[in-house]
Design an enzyme around this catalytic site. Sequence first.
Site, short mmCIF file in Angstrom:
data_model
loop_
_atom_site.label_atom_id
_atom_site.label_comp_id
_atom_site.label_asym_id
_atom_site.label_seq_id
_atom_site.Cartn_x
_atom_site.Cartn_y
_atom_site.Cartn_z
CG ASP A 276 39.57 28.41 63.81
OD1 ASP A 276 39.20 28.18 65.58
OD2 ASP A 276 40.41 29.74 64.16
CD GLU B 270 34.63 28.79 63.60
OE1 GLU B 270 33.92 29.01 64.42
OE2 GLU B 270 35.41 29.69 63.39
C1 ARE Z 1 41.99 36.70 72.34
C2 ARE Z 1 41.34 37.42 73.11
C3 ARE Z 1 40.98 38.33 72.51
C4 ARE Z 1 42.51 39.22 71.61
C5 ARE Z 1 42.86 38.24 70.80
C6 ARE Z 1 43.92 38.11 70.19
O1 ARE Z 1 39.53 37.01 73.34
O2 ARE Z 1 40.29 40.20 73.15
O3 ARE Z 1 42.62 40.37 70.79
O4 ARE Z 1 42.98 36.97 71.96
O5 ARE Z 1 44.97 38.71 71.55
C7 ARE Z 1 38.80 32.41 70.52
C8 ARE Z 1 38.99 32.68 71.27
C9 ARE Z 1 39.02 34.75 71.40
C10 ARE Z 1 40.34 34.98 71.40
C11 ARE Z 1 41.55 33.74 69.84
C12 ARE Z 1 42.09 33.56 70.08
O6 ARE Z 1 36.95 32.95 70.79
O7 ARE Z 1 38.68 35.61 71.87
O8 ARE Z 1 40.65 35.62 71.06
O9 ARE Z 1 41.35 32.45 70.90
O10 ARE Z 1 43.49 33.60 71.33
C13 ARE Z 1 34.35 34.94 64.97
C14 ARE Z 1 35.06 33.85 63.62
C15 ARE Z 1 34.99 32.38 64.12
C16 ARE Z 1 35.77 32.40 65.89
C17 ARE Z 1 34.68 33.30 66.13
C18 ARE Z 1 35.51 32.63 68.19
O11 ARE Z 1 34.14 33.79 62.54
O12 ARE Z 1 35.44 32.17 63.36
O13 ARE Z 1 34.43 34.95 66.69
N1 ARE Z 1 36.05 30.86 65.98
C19 ARE Z 1 37.25 30.46 66.30
C20 ARE Z 1 36.89 29.54 66.97
C21 ARE Z 1 37.45 30.20 68.20
C22 ARE Z 1 38.43 30.72 68.30
C23 ARE Z 1 38.93 31.60 66.98
C24 ARE Z 1 37.90 31.36 65.61
C25 ARE Z 1 40.67 31.84 66.38
O14 ARE Z 1 36.34 28.66 67.33
O15 ARE Z 1 37.56 29.63 69.38
O16 ARE Z 1 39.14 32.15 69.00
O17 ARE Z 1 41.37 31.05 66.07
C26 ARE Z 1 29.12 37.17 64.94
C27 ARE Z 1 30.26 36.06 63.05
C28 ARE Z 1 30.55 35.85 63.65
C29 ARE Z 1 32.09 35.61 64.57
C30 ARE Z 1 31.15 36.10 66.16
C31 ARE Z 1 31.89 35.99 67.34
O18 ARE Z 1 28.24 35.62 65.54
O19 ARE Z 1 28.86 35.86 62.93
O20 ARE Z 1 31.40 34.94 62.83
O21 ARE Z 1 32.76 34.30 65.59
O22 ARE Z 1 30.53 37.38 65.23
O23 ARE Z 1 32.95 38.22 66.75
#
Ligand code: ARE
Length: 484
Positions: A193, A230
């Site tokens: 992740d 990822e």
């Molecule tokens: C949650 C709340 C937030 C709060 C946070 C901390 O929603 O408001 O600030 O908690 O309290 C998932 C959810 C998030 C969640 C998080 C933790 O999607 O909403 O936050 O869990 O509970 C980027 C990263 C990429 C990531 C995506 C979501 O690069 O790695 O954001 N994806 C992975 C997982 C997710 C997970 C996380 C990472 C965290 O698949 O499910 O988040 O472990 C452009 C960029 C991308 C970027 C994207 C969005 O496209 O190129 O890199 O992705 O913007 O910002």
Amino acid sequence: YKNPYYASGHSAMVHLFEWKWDDIADECERFLGPKGFGGVQISPPNENLVIWGKNRPWWERYQPMSYKLVTRSGNEQQFADMVRRCNNAGVRIYPDAIINHMTGNDPENVGTGGSTGDFHNWQYPGVPYGRNDFNWPHCVIGGNDYACCADRVRNCELAGLKDLNQGTEYVRDQIVNYMNRLIDLGVAGFRIDAAKHMWPGDLSVIYSRLHNLNTAHGFPSGSRPYIYQEVIDLGGEAVRREEYTSLAAVTEFKFGLELSNAFKGNNQLKWLSTWGPAWGLLPHEDALTFIDNHDNQRGHGAGGNILTYKQAKQYKAAIAFMLAHPYGEPQLMSSFDFWDTEAGPPMDHHGNIISPSINSDNTCGNGWICEHRWRPIYQMVGFRNAAGNTGVNDWWDNGSNQIAFCRGGNAFVAFNGDSWALNESLQTCLPAGTYCDVISGEKSHHSCTGKAVTVGHDGRAHISISPGDFDMVLAIYVGSESRL
Ligand code: ARE
Ligand code: CA
């Protein structure tokens, strides 16, 4: 790190998002193994923060509290049991590894395994981690950082999640010990992740310290874990996916965007004759491929205009193309139904996950979609297994949205994305015989419940798919003969 070590005759991975370990074990034995699936990506198995304030959203599992194997999906005993039973059924397990960060600054502070924390002071006694284990000085990734500043993307917090410093030996040890425990219990690899948010050099050290896969679970000796990182890279960012491909495989987000676009009718299917790296996709062996994932099916992550179970006809066609085509290492999404994009899986009022029920037609109930149990989807896994490592041959198209191709002499597939009927005599490359189309039906006692296709001695057959058909795909292969 680029070999998923599927059991022979198996292929394709399914993400059983938020499933419980006991249910996954049952699913391996009663469905995934017999249908030839290669593996399962499971939700993070380590302890996460319980977030009642948001009614237990799915994303609480992306906020680690410790590396104890206790979550809503089950405990360590149940985890071990699942891995053993799935490996015995020929199905591999790939946990989602959350190693970039811990929790955010949430008001609640108790984990699924009972650990507590003091987030404002970076205290996670369940590991334990303290302030020195996190990147310093404190900063949070801003939207503009993705374009300019790789160091901020890697050293600042993603969405306010406490950012671990993988450059320190202590943090590396905690992560490596956690992943090695899972390897010793029989997993075949990991999703990493938020890999974009960690330095490739640190990840390289971590991967190099992982154990070989456990031979007691049937892996050849010396097997390295399959690792897919990822990294969302649609172009134009400071961090590029190529920085990670020398380490291990990478999630190919362009794949689902392009296929969604084509099967929605925004790009002619005939162009798919060059599908693969010519489209700007990663080299075959580097790419973990998928249409939608748990983020972009609900507008998290890269968002975009992705097909999901909600547009079933086009979605099934895009999935069928993914499974029919040799490019990439395909992963299927298996969802729970949702309208609220933050909502967690089906649960009772104590927050316990409710198991999927299984209907007599193979589909699921209790709020679970189980795309992997939709006939056109699981039967295309059988198609992929029959196609083996053959390439694409005998491509045909009508200059528009009707296409067809063979996989060696083993399998044939046709798609009709036009608004008029496909009615053609086409080369199927198959031995003469009568085959059951595995999309519109299946073989049942010596006949087909759906379309039957008669292949002549010249390999040709009359293929028809009309726009009113339930699906826009027809697929036959050696093994789908009506009389065997
Ligand atoms: C949650 C709340 C937030 C709060 C946070 C901390 O929603 O408001 O600030 O908690 O309290 C998932 C959810 C998030 C969640 C998080 C933790 O999607 O909403 O936050 O869990 O509970 C980027 C990263 C990429 C990531 C995506 C979501 O690069 O790695 O954001 N994806 C992975 C997982 C997710 C997970 C996380 C990472 C965290 O698949 O499910 O988040 O472990 C452009 C960029 C991308 C970027 C994207 C969005 O496209 O190129 O890199 O992705 O913007 O910002
Ligand atoms: Ca980081």
